[in-house]
Design an enzyme around this catalytic site. Structure first.
Site, mmCIF file in Angstrom:
data_model
loop_
_atom_site.group_PDB
_atom_site.id
_atom_site.type_symbol
_atom_site.label_atom_id
_atom_site.label_comp_id
_atom_site.label_asym_id
_atom_site.label_seq_id
_atom_site.Cartn_x
_atom_site.Cartn_y
_atom_site.Cartn_z
ATOM 1 C CD GLU A 53 -3.000 -1.035 2.287
ATOM 2 O OE1 GLU A 53 -2.924 -0.111 3.129
ATOM 3 O OE2 GLU A 53 -3.921 -1.868 2.293
ATOM 4 C CD GLU B 267 -3.328 -5.794 3.964
ATOM 5 O OE1 GLU B 267 -4.201 -4.996 4.371
ATOM 6 O OE2 GLU B 267 -2.114 -5.544 3.979
#
Length: 462
Positions: free
Chosen positions: A168, A367
């Protein structure tokens, strides 16, 4: 038993976590400080209930027991990150032998339990000394990262074949340089653009370095939190707003990582508003030549937007929100604890987008998960009955299955996270794990979702 949803042979079932969020042992065995250790020291009030990263889930001392639990609940893969500040305290110089021992032990233990380690190099945890040099604003820090990456490949790639440069990478940009929810708490879009750009360069340079190692079956990728942007309506103004939100929050990393170049429209917007980063000769060639082999997709919630209701204040700091307003769709399904919408079809839309516009790159859900507050409310006969989490996972997996049936190249599903862990500024407010952790005693107990996942993994479907 006939399975309604059967997944492809060799599907990756597992979970993901990060060094700072589970290891603890922040001052042990030569680990250097990272920005979280520092920020907690100077502003502990900005952390939920003043809880910092010193102990977290104590994986540093309990990894053997934890990995056995992973095996018990059917994991065949697990993503962890290396702490740069632990491996190379200060970010540059000598490798810390005690860190090497720890990560070797973890990798060997995973392999001994038939769990494939997926290793990520950077998960929000800049060594403090390098942050003082400017962090990702600095090209020298980019070079320090490449040196660190090479050390990690050298030390561990004899047993690790799946590597990731960043998790991320947009979050440090948003949190640290736009919206003030991560250290260094700067609000400055031109610096944010520089940080984002240098992160992309750092990733490409790490990919380039990785390829020199010629690792058997080696693959290197990046993990991006792709948040589909949905317009309020088909009105052209709403559609344009969602397209620009997508440029800022998804394509700013997805395009250079997978296609090797930036979207022209994003470049034009930044140029028009005087926010373009400083680049160097050779950067374009570097990006084109070093695209990723595999893409991890983190998906939690959609982004719903609409055209601006009012013109932006010309005297305010430049923000992506100059081009759209957030839209709260009436009747949306919510995770009330996190304040996030639950929209399972988003995972299907992401995969279809990758198939259509990104060469159907090999990908996996790296995720996905549901954080819930005060989970002990659901304790019955010694086990947390987290049926809401089972439903959350199951409904996302149905859409992922549909995408795979339609030819999307998705290879696995990892939950965030294996066991309840410390969260950046929310500490232990919301719990995400298959395994409950008692923070006072560090005792681990399986939640109902762990039993369910074990069966899904063993049957390779449900």
């Amino acid at each position: 038993m006939t399975l309604e949803y059967k997944f492809p042979e060799g599907f990756w079932w597992g979970s993901a976590t990060s060094a700072t969020q589970i290891e603890g042992a922040t001052n042990e065995d030569g680990k250097g400080k990272n920005i979280w250790d520092h920020w907690y020291e100077v502003e502990s009030n900005r952390f939920f209930e003043n809880v910092g990263p010193q102990i977290t889930s104590d994986f540093y001392h309990q990894y053997k027991e934890d990995i056995k639990l992973m095996k018990d609940i059917g994991h065949n893969s697990f993503r962890l990150s290396i702490s740069w500040a632990r491996l190379i305290p200060g970010g540059r110089g000598e490798v810390n032998p005690e860190a090497v021992t720890f990560y070797n032990n973890v990798i060997d233990e995973l392999l001994a339990n038939d769990i494939e380690p997926f290793v990520n190099l950077f998960h929000f945890d800049m060594p403090l000394e390098l942050q003082h040099e400017g962090g990702w604003e600095s090209r020298e820090v980019v070079e320090a990262f490449v040196t660190y990456a090479k050390e990690a490949f050298r030390l561990f790639s004899d047993r690790v074949s799946k590597w990731f440069t960043f998790n991320e990478p947009i979050v440090p940009v948003e949190g640290g340089y736009l919206y003030d929810f991560h250290y260094p708490n700067i609000v400055d879009a031109s610096r944010a653009a520089q940080v984002a750009y240098h992160t992309v360069i750092a990733s490409a340079k790490a990919v380039e370095a990785f390829r020199e190692f010629e690792i058997v079956n080696g693959k290197i990728g990046i993990i991006l939190n792709l948040t589909p942007s949905y317009p309020r309506s088909n009105n052209p103004a709403d559609v344009k707003a969602s397209r620009i939100a997508d440029l800022f929050f998804n394509r700013s990393f997805l395009d250079p990582a997978v296609l090797g170049e930036y979207p022209q429209e994003l470049v034009e917007i930044l140029k028009e508003h005087g926010q373009l980063p400083i680049t160097e000769d050779g950067d374009k060639d570097l990006l084109i030549a070093n695209t990723v082999d595999i893409l991890g997709v983190n998906y939690y919630q959609p982004r719903r937007v609409k055209a601006k209701e009012t013109l932006p204040n010309p005297y305010s700091p430049f923000m992506p929100e100059w081009f759209f307003d957030h839209y709260q769709m009436p009747g949306r399904k919510m995770n009330v604890y996190r304040g996030w919408e639950i929209y399972e079809k988003g995972i299907y839309d992401i995969m279809q987008n990758l198939k259509t516009n990104y060469g159907n790159i090999e990908s996996f859900v790296s995720e996905n998960g549901m954080g819930v507050q005060d989970e002990h409310r659901f304790l019955k006969d010694g086990q947390i009955q987290d049926d809401y989490r089972i439903e959350f996972i199951r409904e996302h997996l149905k859409w992922l299955h549909k995408a795979i049936e339609e030819g999307c190249n998705a290879k696995g599903y990892h939950l965030w996270t294996f066991m309840d862990n410390w969260s950046w500024s929310n500490a232990y407010k919301n719990r995400y794990g298959f395994v409950s952790v008692n923070i006072n005693t560090q005792e681990r107990t399986l939640k109902k979702s762990a039993d369910w996942m074990k069966e899904v993994s063993e049957l390779n479907g449900f």
